[in-house]
Design a protein around this motif. Structure first.
Motif, short mmCIF file in Angstrom:
data_model
loop_
_atom_site.label_atom_id
_atom_site.label_comp_id
_atom_site.label_asym_id
_atom_site.label_seq_id
_atom_site.Cartn_x
_atom_site.Cartn_y
_atom_site.Cartn_z
N TYR A 261 31.10 45.92 37.99
CA TYR A 261 31.70 46.60 39.14
C TYR A 261 32.19 47.98 38.72
O TYR A 261 32.68 48.16 37.59
N ASN A 262 32.08 48.96 39.63
CA ASN A 262 32.73 50.23 39.32
C ASN A 262 34.22 50.15 39.70
O ASN A 262 34.72 49.09 40.13
N SER A 263 34.93 51.25 39.56
CA SER A 263 36.39 51.22 39.66
C SER A 263 36.91 50.97 41.07
O SER A 263 38.12 50.78 41.25
N LYS A 264 36.03 50.94 42.06
CA LYS A 264 36.48 50.77 43.45
C LYS A 264 36.83 49.32 43.78
O LYS A 264 37.47 49.06 44.80
N TRP A 265 36.42 48.38 42.93
CA TRP A 265 36.50 46.97 43.28
C TRP A 265 37.84 46.35 42.89
O TRP A 265 38.43 46.70 41.87
N VAL A 266 38.28 45.38 43.71
CA VAL A 266 39.52 44.63 43.47
C VAL A 266 39.20 43.15 43.62
O VAL A 266 38.42 42.76 44.50
N HIS A 279 35.48 39.45 45.24
CA HIS A 279 35.73 40.87 44.96
C HIS A 279 35.46 41.68 46.23
O HIS A 279 34.55 41.37 46.99
N ALA A 281 35.69 45.92 48.00
CA ALA A 281 35.80 47.36 47.75
C ALA A 281 35.57 48.10 49.06
O ALA A 281 34.95 47.57 49.99
N SER A 287 32.06 58.72 47.36
CA SER A 287 32.83 57.82 46.49
C SER A 287 32.36 56.39 46.75
O SER A 287 33.05 55.60 47.39
N ALA A 289 31.22 52.47 46.43
CA ALA A 289 31.53 51.21 45.76
C ALA A 289 30.21 50.62 45.30
O ALA A 289 29.29 50.45 46.11
#
Length: 738
Positions: A261-266, A279, A281, A287, A289
């Motif tokens: 995952y890139n940094s956009k994911w939670v 997950h 995003a 920008s 996801a």
């Protein structure tokens, strides 16, 4: 001359006698063959789920036992399409030109048992967006099913429980078109609804095979979609009974370390998600996801959670767009999935991304990944957890595909004629299907599209590049047998036509929807190529509603002076009918000709060696250089061969290291074959002229009297050919050393 009264009476009687059988034929309906569908079963609680028509009324023709409805002021036309659908009686066809519209049909059932859970579903709901005959798959035409447990007939009532909206291009057996509900009394109303948002062209939907059974009766052909909501979620528009079922695949959880995952994911958590986690995003323009995952197999399924704030996820496989997942649903909906199938077996990379794209009805562009799934036999060895190990977390599966089946039908009698041109590969089953070839008649010396091969795939043969089960495929090549991208091809039927363009691999496909019965005549569809005079394959369709496909190979060719093509290069140069199974046999040392082939030329006389070590053309020890292609035919040795076309300045070669005192080259002769230069240990030892007047298998030439020990064989073609040959293709079937 005036006729007497008696003559006029006699003539009138004769006319009537002649017209009576004509009218009888005009009104004769061929017996329909059962599709074995759930709608045809006497236990189906819906009446006329097969959509047989009523007499016309003010809106058109509505299926018997069903009632039409329209939401809003835009009135579409209702008809019964006898040539579209899944089972024998056609389908409910609804259409309108140039406007958005919302309409459908409903039926009230009064034989339910209060407290009993029922399964309501529809098998067929194809939507088309027709621009000047294009008949493209509609992408803004929603199909839903609904149930009002109170028995009301207003589709806008809050009592109606609707399935998840589906705007996709599939028209068959979708998981979204399933509802489970518990009856509150003896009466409920069942809706089939279409909502069109296209504003151009003719937009049309076909509903067929509607079914209603008590849940758990064993009759359903597809697995239900079952939304459930976590505590605190908004009340769903449809509160349905979940019925989890194990999926025969390997589930990769959203937390698996192999998913990047890139940094956009939670990461989120919910007990209703598979394994309790997911997950999410929110992408935006500039920008994105993005997530990626590498897997091995021929398909992958993405599991997600729908809601009104969900966006559209763009799906790429190996860098190419494979589709879009619109995750919007009006209410929180778990256990949704979309499968991307028909991939070539092997390693692939999945990429999912969102840059802010969303459904116009969505409030935001969040995307959610709950899990991924690949088939068991092709799963990567990782920290995967099989669904069977976690029965309490099993997601509701995607639609269970209906297993292929053959609906019996009668063949044409007499059968359709087969092509006179012996160079055309013509599947022998086509004659019985009433499919035939109409050849083009261009002036000699001009280019035209020549049919070089026509294959038929019955319900059990779909796969690879030809994986669709009701399609016409077109494979287009130029004069040099190279695939032609972006070439327009046509499908026509008695009152209309549509077209498609070939992809980068020179392949196009157009769906077939109409069934026919070969004993009553040819099918409605014809296939040909645009831009030049073209051969036409006529009479195709779905015989007795069997899900079949036809594969048509066309090549750009110059018409000869005698009406025959001056050259017939082909991407499948053996030009023989494909076998239904691969054969493995011990080759004979004396060339064996196929039926009607001419005698083996003296230039390819075979020296008979003692039995040796046979190496098939697919052996990894053979090194190919240049544009070689692997082909297949049941009459080739071990069912495969390699072929290539050399040219001056661009030769094709192969090399092979062996031990012994002689080597034999096995090949397949034909009129488009070239000359092979043969070298052993860097020295020329001879030439193989592969030209024969007709397709000839099991030809060979042996190069003997070598010094015992290790040697290197090299075969080369740089465009040389026999003066009688139409091209310079060379073929390797096998090598044999001693």
């Amino acid at each position: 001359m005036r006729l007497s009264l008696i003559q006029r009476q006699w003539l009138g009687a004769l006319v009537i006698a002649l017209l009576v059988p004509i009218f009888a034929l005009a009104f004769y309906n061929a017996p329909r063959v059962s599709a074995g569908s759930c709608a045809e079963d006497a236990a189906n609680l819906l009446q006329n789920g097969t959509m047989a028509g009523n007499p016309p009324d003010t809106v058109g023709v509505v299926a018997n036992k069903w009632t039409s409805f329209v939401v809003g002021s835009k009135q579409p036309k209702f008809e019964i399409a006898s040539n579209e659908g899944y089972d024998p009686n056609g389908s409910q066809y609804i259409w309108r030109d140039l406007d958005a519209w919302d309409a459908g049909i409903y039926q009230k059932v009064t034989t339910l048992n209060a407290g009993q859970t029922y399964h309501f579903w529809i098998v067929w709901a194809q939507a088309l967006h027709d621009l000047n005959g294009s008949n493209d798959r509609a992408t803004m035409l929603n199909r839903q099913i609904g149930v009002d447990p109170t028995g009301g007939t207003d589709p806008t009532s809050p009592n109606v429980q609707w399935s998840v909206p589906y705007y996709g291009t599939s028209g068959f057996n979708r998981p979204e078109w399933n509802l489970y509900f518990t009856a509150s009394g003896s009466t409920a109303t069942f809706f089939l609804r279409a909502q069109n948002k296209h504003l151009d062209g003719r937009n049309k939907v076909f509903f067929d095979t509607a079914c209603l059974y008590p849940a758990g009766s064993g009759t359903p052909t597809s697995t239900p979609w079952s939304p459930t909501a976590p505590p605190g979620s908004p009340t769903p528009t449809a509160t349905l009974t979940a019925t989890p079922t194990h999926v025969s695949g390997t589930l990769i959880e959203d937390t698996d370390a192999n998913i990047a995952y890139n940094s956009k994911w939670v990461q989120g958590s919910d007990t209703r998600a598979t394994n309790g986690t997911y997950h999410y995003a929110r992408g935006a323009k500039g920008s994105r996801a993005v997530m990626t995952y590498s897997f091995t197999g021929n398909e992958i399924t993405v599991w997600y959670i729908g809601y009104k704030n969900r966006g559209r996820a763009k799906v790429l496989i190996d860098g190419k767009k494979a589709g879009v997942i619109d995750q919007y649903t009006p209410a929180v909906t778990f256990n949704l999935s979309q499968t991307f199938a028909n991939l070539s077996p092997g390693a692939h990379t999945l990429k999912i991304r969102n840059a802010g794209a969303k459904n116009p009805s969505a409030t935001d562009s969040y995307i959610v990944i709950d899990a991924l799934e690949v088939p068991n036999a092709q799963a990567l060895l990782s920290e995967f957890k099989f669904i069977a190990d976690r029965p309490t977390k099993t997601p509701t599966p995607r639609s269970t595909p209906v297993q292929p089946r053959l609906i019996p039908f009668n063949l044409a009698a007499p059968q359709a004629p087969t092509p006179d041109d012996p160079s055309v590969i013509w599947d022998p089953r086509l004659a019985g299907l009433n499919v035939y070839l109409e050849t083009a008649t261009p002036a000699p010396g001009t280019l035209y599209w020549k049919l070089i091969r026509a294959d038929y795939h019955d319900p059990f043969q779909h796969g690879g590049d030809f994986g669709g089960d009701h399609n016409m495929y077109y494979v287009i090549t130029n004069e040099n047998a190279a695939r032609v991208p972006n070439q327009k091809v046509w499908q026509s039927w008695p009152d209309d036509a549509t077209y498609a363009f070939t992809n980068a691999d020179g392949i196009a496909d157009i769906a077939m929807w109409a069934n026919y019965f070969p004993e009553n005549g040819p099918g409605p569809y014809n296939g040909y190529v645009d831009g030049l005079p073209s051969d036409v394959v006529r009479g195709m369709g779905l015989p007795a509603n069997n899900h079949v496909s036809f594969i048509l190979y066309f090549q750009k060719t110059v018409k000869g002076q005698n009406g025959a093509p001056t050259n017939t290069p082909t991407s499948t140069p053996t030009l023989v009918a494909p076998a239904t199974a691969t054969m493995t046999r011990t080759p004979t040392r004396t060339p064996t000709n196929v039926p009607n082939a001419s005698p083996t030329p003296t230039a390819t006389a075979t020296i008979v060696p003692p039995a040796g070590t046979m190496v098939d053309d697919t052996d990894s020890a053979i090194q190919y250089a240049g544009a070689w292609t692997q082909g297949s035919d049941g009459r080739a040795l071990n069912g495969t061969y390699h072929y290539a076309r050399g040219a001056k300045g661009a030769p094709v070669t192969l090399t092979y290291n062996f031990s012994g005192s002689e080597i034999t080259v096995w090949y397949i002769g034909y009129k488009n074959r070239g000359k092979v230069k043969v070298m052993v240990d860097g020295k020329r030892v001879g030439t193989i002229d592969q030209y024969t007047a007709a397709v000839t298998f099991n030809l060979s030439k042996t190069f003997a009297n070598l010094a015992p020990g290790a040697h290197t064989l090299k075969i080369k073609n740089g465009g040389k050919k026999n003066l009688n040959a139409t091209d310079s293709y060379i073929v390797l079937d096998a090598l044999e050393s001693k």
